[in-house]
Every structure is written in C-alpha cells, then in structure tokens.
Design a protein around this motif. Structure first.
Motif, PDB file in Angstrom:
ATOM      1  N   LYS B 235       0.851  -1.199   0.000  1.00 61.19           N
ATOM      2  CA  LYS B 235       0.000   0.000   0.000  1.00 61.19           C
ATOM      3  C   LYS B 235       0.880   1.239   0.000  1.00 61.19           C
ATOM      4  CE  LYS B 235      -4.034   1.868   2.530  1.00 61.19           C
ATOM      5  NZ  LYS B 235      -3.531   2.986   3.340  1.00 61.19           N
ATOM      6  N   THR B 236       0.956   1.909  -1.161  1.00 63.03           N
ATOM      7  CA  THR B 236       1.757   3.127  -1.269  1.00 63.03           C
ATOM      8  C   THR B 236       0.963   4.176  -2.045  1.00 63.03           C
ATOM      9  OG1 THR B 236       2.823   2.341  -3.308  1.00 63.03           O
ATOM     10  CG2 THR B 236       3.937   1.849  -1.232  1.00 63.03           C
ATOM     11  N   GLU B 237       1.431   5.413  -1.992  1.00 64.35           N
ATOM     12  CA  GLU B 237       0.706   6.529  -2.624  1.00 64.35           C
ATOM     13  C   GLU B 237       1.556   7.336  -3.589  1.00 64.35           C
ATOM     14  OE1 GLU B 237      -0.481   8.676   0.995  1.00 64.35           O
ATOM     15  OE2 GLU B 237      -2.553   8.062   0.614  1.00 64.35           O
ATOM     16  N   LEU B 238       2.865   7.275  -3.431  1.00 63.18           N
ATOM     17  CA  LEU B 238       3.738   8.160  -4.198  1.00 63.18           C
ATOM     18  C   LEU B 238       4.522   7.384  -5.244  1.00 63.18           C
ATOM     19  CD1 LEU B 238       5.278  10.309  -1.310  1.00 63.18           C
ATOM     20  CD2 LEU B 238       3.079  10.591  -2.474  1.00 63.18           C
ATOM     21  N   HIS B 239       4.721   8.032  -6.397  1.00 63.22           N
ATOM     22  CA  HIS B 239       5.592   7.426  -7.395  1.00 63.22           C
ATOM     23  C   HIS B 239       7.025   7.401  -6.853  1.00 63.22           C
ATOM     24  CE1 HIS B 239       7.844   6.700 -11.073  1.00 63.22           C
ATOM     25  NE2 HIS B 239       6.696   6.250 -11.584  1.00 63.22           N
ATOM     26  N   LYS B 240       7.711   6.320  -7.178  1.00 58.36           N
ATOM     27  CA  LYS B 240       9.070   6.115  -6.682  1.00 58.36           C
ATOM     28  C   LYS B 240      10.003   7.301  -6.990  1.00 58.36           C
ATOM     29  CE  LYS B 240      12.865   2.843  -7.311  1.00 58.36           C
ATOM     30  NZ  LYS B 240      13.312   1.581  -7.950  1.00 58.36           N
ATOM     31  N   ASP B 241       9.809   7.934  -8.158  1.00 56.27           N
ATOM     32  CA  ASP B 241      10.703   9.032  -8.541  1.00 56.27           C
ATOM     33  C   ASP B 241      10.630  10.212  -7.564  1.00 56.27           C
ATOM     34  OD1 ASP B 241      11.544   7.566 -10.672  1.00 56.27           O
ATOM     35  OD2 ASP B 241      10.341   8.626 -12.168  1.00 56.27           O
ATOM     36  N   ILE B 242       9.453  10.418  -6.961  1.00 52.58           N
ATOM     37  CA  ILE B 242       9.354  11.477  -5.952  1.00 52.58           C
ATOM     38  C   ILE B 242      10.240  11.136  -4.757  1.00 52.58           C
ATOM     39  CG2 ILE B 242       7.809  12.717  -4.383  1.00 52.58           C
ATOM     40  CD1 ILE B 242       5.521  12.114  -6.318  1.00 52.58           C
ATOM     41  N   LEU B 243      10.197   9.860  -4.382  1.00 54.23           N
ATOM     42  CA  LEU B 243      11.002   9.427  -3.233  1.00 54.23           C
ATOM     43  C   LEU B 243      12.485   9.685  -3.490  1.00 54.23           C
ATOM     44  CD1 LEU B 243       9.308   5.973  -2.422  1.00 54.23           C
ATOM     45  CD2 LEU B 243       8.617   8.273  -1.704  1.00 54.23           C
ATOM     46  N   LEU B 244      12.906   9.421  -4.737  1.00 56.59           N
ATOM     47  CA  LEU B 244      14.327   9.541  -5.057  1.00 56.59           C
ATOM     48  C   LEU B 244      14.789  11.001  -5.031  1.00 56.59           C
ATOM     49  CD1 LEU B 244      14.544   6.834  -7.884  1.00 56.59           C
ATOM     50  CD2 LEU B 244      15.327   6.651  -5.505  1.00 56.59           C
ATOM     51  N   ARG B 245      13.863  11.948  -5.193  1.00 54.90           N
ATOM     52  CA  ARG B 245      14.199  13.380  -5.144  1.00 54.90           C
ATOM     53  C   ARG B 245      14.081  13.954  -3.732  1.00 54.90           C
ATOM     54  NH1 ARG B 245       9.810  15.894  -8.527  1.00 54.90           N
ATOM     55  NH2 ARG B 245      10.724  17.898  -7.931  1.00 54.90           N
ATOM     56  N   SER B 246      13.569  13.175  -2.811  1.00 57.97           N
ATOM     57  CA  SER B 246      13.214  13.721  -1.494  1.00 57.97           C
ATOM     58  C   SER B 246      14.222  13.345  -0.421  1.00 57.97           C
ATOM     59  CB  SER B 246      11.844  13.200  -1.052  1.00 57.97           C
ATOM     60  OG  SER B 246      10.845  13.537  -1.987  1.00 57.97           O
ATOM     61  N   GLN B 247      14.298  14.199   0.609  1.00 58.73           N
ATOM     62  CA  GLN B 247      14.945  13.825   1.863  1.00 58.73           C
ATOM     63  C   GLN B 247      13.852  13.151   2.697  1.00 58.73           C
ATOM     64  OE1 GLN B 247      18.230  14.736   2.329  1.00 58.73           O
ATOM     65  NE2 GLN B 247      18.385  13.641   4.281  1.00 58.73           N
ATOM     66  N   THR B 292      11.093  17.704   1.419  1.00 59.19           N
ATOM     67  CA  THR B 292      11.134  16.830   2.597  1.00 59.19           C
ATOM     68  C   THR B 292       9.894  15.947   2.563  1.00 59.19           C
ATOM     69  OG1 THR B 292      10.098  18.619   3.864  1.00 59.19           O
ATOM     70  CG2 THR B 292      12.478  18.343   4.107  1.00 59.19           C
ATOM     71  N   LEU B 293      10.085  14.708   2.959  1.00 59.09           N
ATOM     72  CA  LEU B 293       8.981  13.743   2.934  1.00 59.09           C
ATOM     73  C   LEU B 293       8.900  13.038   4.276  1.00 59.09           C
ATOM     74  CD1 LEU B 293       6.866  11.793   1.635  1.00 59.09           C
ATOM     75  CD2 LEU B 293       8.795  10.450   0.797  1.00 59.09           C
ATOM     76  N   PHE B 294       7.762  13.173   4.936  1.00 62.03           N
ATOM     77  CA  PHE B 294       7.516  12.355   6.124  1.00 62.03           C
ATOM     78  C   PHE B 294       6.738  11.123   5.674  1.00 62.03           C
ATOM     79  CE2 PHE B 294       4.622  11.753  10.041  1.00 62.03           C
ATOM     80  CZ  PHE B 294       5.428  10.730  10.515  1.00 62.03           C
ATOM     81  N   ASP B 295       7.429   9.977   5.699  1.00 63.35           N
ATOM     82  CA  ASP B 295       6.824   8.703   5.280  1.00 63.35           C
ATOM     83  C   ASP B 295       6.146   8.093   6.504  1.00 63.35           C
ATOM     84  OD1 ASP B 295       6.123   6.368   4.088  1.00 63.35           O
ATOM     85  OD2 ASP B 295       8.163   5.724   3.584  1.00 63.35           O
ATOM     86  N   SER B 296       4.950   8.591   6.779  1.00 67.53           N
ATOM     87  CA  SER B 296       4.244   8.238   8.017  1.00 67.53           C
ATOM     88  C   SER B 296       3.608   6.852   7.931  1.00 67.53           C
ATOM     89  CB  SER B 296       3.144   9.293   8.254  1.00 67.53           C
ATOM     90  OG  SER B 296       2.165   8.809   9.127  1.00 67.53           O
ATOM     91  N   VAL B 297       3.880   6.016   8.905  1.00 66.99           N
ATOM     92  CA  VAL B 297       3.149   4.745   8.981  1.00 66.99           C
ATOM     93  C   VAL B 297       2.432   4.587  10.323  1.00 66.99           C
ATOM     94  CG1 VAL B 297       4.604   3.531   7.313  1.00 66.99           C
ATOM     95  CG2 VAL B 297       5.188   3.423   9.735  1.00 66.99           C
ATOM     96  N   GLY B 298       2.867   5.358  11.303  1.00 70.35           N
ATOM     97  CA  GLY B 298       2.268   5.232  12.640  1.00 70.35           C
ATOM     98  C   GLY B 298       3.043   4.237  13.474  1.00 70.35           C
ATOM     99  N   PHE B 299       3.605   4.720  14.579  1.00 68.12           N
ATOM    100  CA  PHE B 299       4.427   3.832  15.396  1.00 68.12           C
ATOM    101  C   PHE B 299       3.884   3.762  16.824  1.00 68.12           C
ATOM    102  CE2 PHE B 299       8.493   3.005  17.777  1.00 68.12           C
ATOM    103  CZ  PHE B 299       8.524   1.667  17.442  1.00 68.12           C
TER     104      PHE B 299
END
Lengths: 347, 347
Positions: B235-247, B292-299
C-alpha cells in the motif's frame, strides 16, 4: 447487538458463568474446544508470543487467527506481586472477526486462563498419562492448583491428589478448597511424599528462576509429568537429567524452546508436538515404563479456543454487558462529523 | 480506585473529552507528549507491530514500553469496510504498569488514533516544512482529513487547505465539517489544482494497493510531503521518482521499510529518523528548495504518548467508567477460593 458494541465479560460475569455451568464442565468443554483446534493446527496463523520483560516480570501479547476469527490475550507474569497482595498472573482477551477487523468479544481472562491452562494439562495427560493413573502429585499449591486437580478429575479420572508446597498455608488453602469436590486429598510434607504412588506429577510453582522442584532421583519410570510452572526464559522447575530420560511433548516448539523446561536442552533435542499426537500423526506414550513430559508453557491457540468457547456460551447465557468500544459514525468516512454531531446534540 | 478496576474510556466519553478540551488543543497537547517521548526514544522497548494479514485487511498489535509503563494498541485496517458501512480503521488501547503488569487504562482508540496521527503529521511538519508555509493540499478527504487540517492549523500555522478526493462527496463532507474552523477551505477538481501554491502536501488515501496518488511531474521543489496513507505492505501513494528526489524522514526504520512508501526503495536507501531531528542529532530541512517527505506509517510510541495523555487527563476529568476487568481475590494465591466465595454469596 450493533456492530460497534462489544460484549464484555467482567470478572463478576465470568464467575457467574463458571458457577452456572460448573468448573469441571467448563474445563471439559474448553478441553474439547482446544482439542478441536489442535486437530486443525495447520489452519492457524502462529507466532511466538510478543513479550516485554522487566526485572520483576513480563507482559505478553498472544495473538493467533484461524482465518475466520482473530484472538489475542494480554497476560502478565509477576511472581513478586503476591507479596503485594496482587495476582502473579492477570489477563484479558479479545476475539475479532477477520473479515471486518471488528472485535466481537472482550473478556477477563485471569479466571479463564486458569481454566484453559488446567484444561490443556488434563487434555495432554488424557493422551499421555499411563493407563489407569488415578493418583496425582500436585507440587505447588498456588492459584492454579485447584483448577489442575478438578480438570484431571473431570477429564482423566484422577480421584486422589497429593499436595505439597514449600508454604504449608498454600497446601492448607488448596486442601480446604477441594473439600467437597469428590477428590481424595492428601496434604504432604515433602515433594517426595506427594509423589508416593502418583502416576501423574504436576509441578506448578511460580518463582521466576531456574529452580529444581524435581531432581532426577525423585522420579521413577512410567509416570507422566505435567510441568506447568516453567514458562518463561530463566524459569524452570525440573532438573535437566529428568528431561533427558523423558519423552517430551510440547505445544509450539519455537515458543517452548525459549520458555519451557527444554530451554535447558540443545535447540535440536527431539520433541513431539501435541497436536500431532491428537491427529494420530505422532505417537504419544509408547511404553508403560516410559516417562512422558508435557512441557507446558501456554500457547495462543489455547486462549483462542477458550475465547471461542465463551463467545459460543454467550449465545444462550446472559453473562456479558455491552461496551461502547468502537466508534460508529453514520458515514464511516465521517469520523470528525461524528464529533460535530455529538457537540450539536450536547449544546 | 482499587487496583482491580480499570478505568475505561468509551467512544462516548472520548468524544466528550475531546469536545470539552477542543480537538485543536488535544492534538497540540498530544503532539507535545509525542515530542517528549521521541526525545527519549532510546528509553523505549521497540518492536515492529505484530500484523495478521488476510485478503481483505490486517489486524495489528502495537506494543511498546518505557520501562515504567507499557502500552499497546489493537488496530485493524480494512479498506473495503466503508462499502459495508463500517470503519476502515477501528482501534482500542491499553496502558499498564510495568512494575505490576496491572492495566491502568483501557480506551477506545478509533478517535484517539485519528487525533494522534494528525498530531504526529503536524509535529513532523513543524520540524520539516518550509518556513512560512500556510497553504496545505489535502489529497484524500476521508475520515482522517479534518483531523489533519486542524492539527496543521493548530501546530504549524496552516491557514488554507485545498481539498481533493476522487470522490467529490468526500470533499464536500470535509469542506462542510471544516466550515467555522477558521481555516480557509478550497475544494478542488484535481490533485494538481489542490497543490497550487501549497507548501505542504498531505496524501491520505485508503486503497490497499500500490497506488500513485502523486506522480513526479506534479511535485515542485521546496515542498513538504506528509504521506499518511501508504502504511502497510503493498500500500503506497507516491511514485518512486518522488522518493528519489526527497529527503526522507521516518518514525522507526525497521517498520517503515516494510510498510511505508520506502518499501519501493532499496532496503539501504538513506532515511533520517525523526526523533534524531527532534533531539538535534540529525538535520531536518537543510535547504528551502529541498523536498522533505515524512513517510508516516504510525508507530507504537505515538499511541503510547496518546494513551499517556488520556491517562493524565483522567486525573482531573470525569470521562471514564470503572471496568471490572482484573480478578481480585483477597488472597492472590486463592483464585479458586474467590469462585467458591462468590458461590456461597449467591446461595
């Protein structure tokens, strides 16, 4: 009952349920539920329990699922609690629908765990104990002792229990509670005395340490040992030499190798899984002179069976109360709107 | 309150508590509890959540402990539930004393999870979003959306939210609920339109699949992405290329690598742990042009903080009821005797 309301079985209602049906009947029926679930062992999602250890105890979560229902138990183990007037073990549990994730039962499990632990012990002994064994030694006469005695009476035909505890007041308590149960009860002054003539030996002590409740020279051939108390890392009851002479039966090897008596043995020491004895895939007792050992630690499927049993009983018995535990907005995507409507209603 | 009685916060009482204090205050205070706990990250016993997956959803247990208190949450995720009039996510949680293992709080957590998730998102943005960002795009306008909007208003100074959802009725619901909140709300016809002028982009959709809510060409430089919806394997929402450009900033890497957007990346792709940004051990946003990307999953620690917050509120607020959940025999070794005495009393 609407889906957002979860039936809750309080301690008071659990006592009423158990007294209504009678503890021996409840344990006999829970044993049947456990046996049915053990016979479909491979249909369960299994994992060793998730333990959080501290210096004084452990808190564990024990989840499992059969694909239709999901159950888990919260349980602690704090041997020092009794000195503070608290239970060593307290527990509660939950059953949920796998299809929706919605809980369908929340229940106290302190009493229910005592019942299922004893039911499991007696169920194992039904498959493993020497034929005609009617005398059981009960070493450790704490909170679990009476349940063990009554389960073995109801399920295995034990008629005589011989009690011993380091603390004579525990033995007196157990003896008093079993008066009128129909069991012959003998209070003993030593473990050796308790074991005289016993075909079944149950050890159920609570110290969190590597104890040696039984040494090798105390155990003759042809007995069944039901080792209940050794159930977490660093907590055992039997001398290693007894294990080496025994045919060892376990619930779930990945958990028992960490928590059971066999933590004292090599990780590849042969053990037999009880569910395979029940399905006939493995042999139980093969020789009357053999020592069989049930290295009991308690596994999530047993709690699942017990939860399933209570859930089924509530179809006809009134021993639950409704708990407003699951938010139920008219529109499930409108959780915040539920707050706003509650506010409007209160204004 | 005696030790065997556990305070229980029902859905009704949680709504009363939140309405009494106000959702923005509650989320601001929960964020402060989370930040305090993240700053003592190393004092927690951490483990990835224990998940039981089925074809249609997941049921998870999320335990953690700081050595003094132990908390866990039960939570399900069933995207298809909404079609049946049920919540995608329901939850409840428990806080216990490590020293005794006794529960001290049982509470609904469907509402509380919505609050803590939004509080966590806004807390992360407080550390990562570009300075002066006051406009947020909200992509996905389901059950979590209003909580996100209000948390960002209260904690980050967001004054304008631009809403978009595949389903226009979800946007209408969200817009209606936020009327009177003090936020400027704009309903948009596409994700691109929602992102116009937005310094913060929140994605919060619920499909259990590898979706691409945002593609690379949609995202300009200098923004903060708060990716809430991608939170389990597959379950993901973002294209991988966005991740590669992000901190990329995460809560707990062992869990996020399995469940978050970064499940699409190599297992050794560099990520920064948020708690280290909070303590100053790691850098947050280092350049205004950075994504900047907060990859939130909930901890689990966030739930622990939320449980701790509710527990503290109950010291002065009346929003709980007593639950008879823990067996309390006069003598803790005499559990069976408690049954016998209940029987004698009833006779």
């Amino acid at each position: 009952m609407s889906l957002n309301i979860v039936p809750f079985v309080s301690v008071d209602n659990m006592m009423k349920l158990v007294l209504h049906l009678g503890p021996e009947r409840v344990m006999t029926e829970i044993a049947a539920y456990i046996e049915a679930d053990f016979k479909r062992w491979e249909s369960f999602d299994k994992t060793p329990r998730v333990a959080s250890h501290s210096d004084v105890g452990v808190i564990e979560l024990m989840p499992t699922s059969d694909g239709e229902m999901y159950g888990f138990k919260y349980v602690n183990g704090h041997p020092k609690n009794t000195k503070e007037g608290l239970q060593t073990v307290t527990a509660f549990g939950l059953l949920a629908e796998v299809d929706t994730g919605y809980p369908i039962l929340l229940t106290e499990m302190t009493i229910l765990t005592a019942l299922r632990t004893a039911a499991m012990s007696a169920l194992a002994a039904k498959h493993l104990a020497p034929k005609g064994a009617t005398t059981m030694a009960m070493i450790g006469n704490g909170a679990q002792a009476e349940f063990q005695a009554l389960a073995f009476k109801a399920i295995c035909g034990v008629s005589h229990v011989r009690l011993y505890d380091l603390d004579p007041t525990a033995t007196a308590k157990c003896s008093r509670n079993l008066a009128g149960s129909g069991l012959q009860v003998t209070s003993c002054k030593s473990a050796e005395e308790a074991m005289e003539g016993a075909g079944i030996i149950t050890t159920c002590t609570a110290d969190k340490q590597l104890a040696t409740i039984l040494t090798d020279n105390m155990v003759g051939s042809g007995v069944h040992i039901n080792a209940v108390g050794g159930d977490c890392p660093g907590k055992t009851e039997l001398h290693k030499d007894i294990l080496l002479r025994s045919q060892i039966f376990v619930e779930y090897p990945p958990q028992t190798r960490i928590e059971g008596e066999i933590q004292q043995l090599d990780p590849d020491h042969p053990v037999t899984e009880l569910w395979q004895v029940m399905t006939g895939a493995a042999t139980g007792r093969s020789d009357p002179r053999q020592i069989t050992l049930f290295d009991s630690v308690g596994f999530a499927i047993e709690d699942f069976s017990a939860l399933r049993y209570i859930h089924d009983q509530l179809e006809t018995l009134p021993y639950s109360e409704p708990l407003d535990m699951i938010a139920d907005p008219d529109d499930p995507r409108d959780l915040y709107g539920m707050l706003l409507r509650a506010q409007a209603k209160a204004a």
